[in-house]
Design a protein around this motif. Sequence first.
Motif, PDB file in Angstrom:
ATOM      1  N   LEU A 141       2.311  10.974   4.165  1.00 59.63           N
ATOM      2  CA  LEU A 141       3.065   9.852   4.729  1.00 59.63           C
ATOM      3  C   LEU A 141       2.294   9.031   5.763  1.00 59.63           C
ATOM      4  CD1 LEU A 141       6.429  11.742   5.407  1.00 59.63           C
ATOM      5  CD2 LEU A 141       5.862  10.305   3.430  1.00 59.63           C
ATOM      6  N   ASP A 142       1.332   9.608   6.416  1.00 58.04           N
ATOM      7  CA  ASP A 142       0.750   9.023   7.619  1.00 58.04           C
ATOM      8  C   ASP A 142      -0.710   8.598   7.420  1.00 58.04           C
ATOM      9  OD1 ASP A 142      -0.015   8.367  10.187  1.00 58.04           O
ATOM     10  OD2 ASP A 142       0.521  10.306  11.067  1.00 58.04           O
ATOM     11  N   GLN A 143      -0.964   7.297   7.463  1.00 53.73           N
ATOM     12  CA  GLN A 143      -2.329   6.789   7.298  1.00 53.73           C
ATOM     13  C   GLN A 143      -3.232   7.223   8.452  1.00 53.73           C
ATOM     14  OE1 GLN A 143      -3.532   5.623   4.668  1.00 53.73           O
ATOM     15  NE2 GLN A 143      -1.815   4.804   3.526  1.00 53.73           N
ATOM     16  N   SER A 144      -2.679   7.335   9.658  1.00 51.54           N
ATOM     17  CA  SER A 144      -3.485   7.799  10.795  1.00 51.54           C
ATOM     18  C   SER A 144      -3.979   9.219  10.555  1.00 51.54           C
ATOM     19  CB  SER A 144      -2.678   7.743  12.091  1.00 51.54           C
ATOM     20  OG  SER A 144      -2.420   6.408  12.432  1.00 51.54           O
ATOM     21  N   ARG A 156     -12.581   4.375  11.646  1.00 53.30           N
ATOM     22  CA  ARG A 156     -12.077   3.128  12.228  1.00 53.30           C
ATOM     23  C   ARG A 156     -11.858   2.070  11.146  1.00 53.30           C
ATOM     24  NH1 ARG A 156     -15.279   1.337  17.202  1.00 53.30           N
ATOM     25  NH2 ARG A 156     -16.810   2.163  15.789  1.00 53.30           N
ATOM     26  N   TYR A 157     -12.813   1.944  10.223  1.00 50.62           N
ATOM     27  CA  TYR A 157     -12.668   0.969   9.136  1.00 50.62           C
ATOM     28  C   TYR A 157     -11.447   1.306   8.282  1.00 50.62           C
ATOM     29  CZ  TYR A 157     -13.823  -2.248   5.402  1.00 50.62           C
ATOM     30  OH  TYR A 157     -13.769  -3.266   4.483  1.00 50.62           O
ATOM     31  N   PHE A 158     -11.300   2.577   7.946  1.00 48.22           N
ATOM     32  CA  PHE A 158     -10.147   3.021   7.150  1.00 48.22           C
ATOM     33  C   PHE A 158      -8.843   2.656   7.857  1.00 48.22           C
ATOM     34  CE2 PHE A 158      -6.871   6.170   6.271  1.00 48.22           C
ATOM     35  CZ  PHE A 158      -6.809   6.148   4.888  1.00 48.22           C
ATOM     36  N   HIS A 199      -5.772  -0.195   6.919  1.00 47.06           N
ATOM     37  CA  HIS A 199      -4.380   0.225   6.751  1.00 47.06           C
ATOM     38  C   HIS A 199      -3.510  -0.194   7.933  1.00 47.06           C
ATOM     39  CE1 HIS A 199      -6.399   2.732   3.744  1.00 47.06           C
ATOM     40  NE2 HIS A 199      -5.268   2.608   3.087  1.00 47.06           N
ATOM     41  N   ARG A 200      -4.035  -1.147   8.698  1.00 47.37           N
ATOM     42  CA  ARG A 200      -3.296  -1.742   9.820  1.00 47.37           C
ATOM     43  C   ARG A 200      -2.778  -0.710  10.826  1.00 47.37           C
ATOM     44  NH1 ARG A 200      -4.053  -5.775   6.921  1.00 47.37           N
ATOM     45  NH2 ARG A 200      -2.961  -7.417   5.985  1.00 47.37           N
ATOM     46  N   GLN A 201      -3.657   0.226  11.151  1.00 44.02           N
ATOM     47  CA  GLN A 201      -3.348   1.266  12.134  1.00 44.02           C
ATOM     48  C   GLN A 201      -4.159   1.008  13.402  1.00 44.02           C
ATOM     49  OE1 GLN A 201      -1.035   3.851  11.530  1.00 44.02           O
ATOM     50  NE2 GLN A 201      -0.642   2.502   9.802  1.00 44.02           N
ATOM     51  N   PRO A 202      -3.635   1.365  14.547  1.00 50.37           N
ATOM     52  CA  PRO A 202      -4.382   1.147  15.797  1.00 50.37           C
ATOM     53  C   PRO A 202      -5.645   2.012  15.863  1.00 50.37           C
ATOM     54  CG  PRO A 202      -2.384   2.425  16.211  1.00 50.37           C
ATOM     55  CD  PRO A 202      -2.334   2.007  14.776  1.00 50.37           C
TER      56      PRO A 202
END
Length: 144
Positions: free
Chosen positions: A68-71, A113-115, A119-122
Motif C-alpha cells: 500500500l505504501d510507496q514510501s 529519492r528519485y523513486f 511517486h509524489r512522496q516527500p
Amino acid sequence: MQDIIQGLMVWAVTLTGYQQPVEPPSVEAVTHQQLVKTLCDDQFCTAVAYYDTKTQTIYHDERMQLDLDQSARGFIVHEMVHYLQDLNGELVPEEMSCEQRIEKEQEAYRVQRYFLREHRQPTFQLDLAVSVLANVCKNTKAID
C-alpha cells in the motif's frame, strides 16, 4: 508481493545501470525489535530496513505495508541498490574506506529519492540524511 519486488528491482536496475540479476534478493519482514537488535545493538534507532550481504536478504520492519505504501517501497528500492552493488563486487564493507561506504550509500539514497519523487512522496528526510552523510567521514577522523 513477488510482483511488487520484481517491479522495485526494475526501478533499481534502471536507475543504477547495473545488470538485471537472475533473481531478486530475498525480502523478509522482521519485527522492529529485531531491526533494533541487529542494527543498533538494542539501542533506540529508527531503522526500518537493511540489506545483509551474507544472506543476500533485505530485511524490513514488518509494520511496513509494501502493498500500500510507496514510501515503504522506497526503502526496499534503496536496499535493492545495495543488493546490486553487492552482486557487482562493489559492496565489501570490511574492505571499504569510509568514503567508499558513503559513496555507495549516496547512490542508494539517490535512487530512493528519485523513486519517491516519481511517486509524489516527500523526500525531506532523505535530503537530510544525504546532507549528514557528506560529513560522516570527516567527523569520524576527528574522533580517531
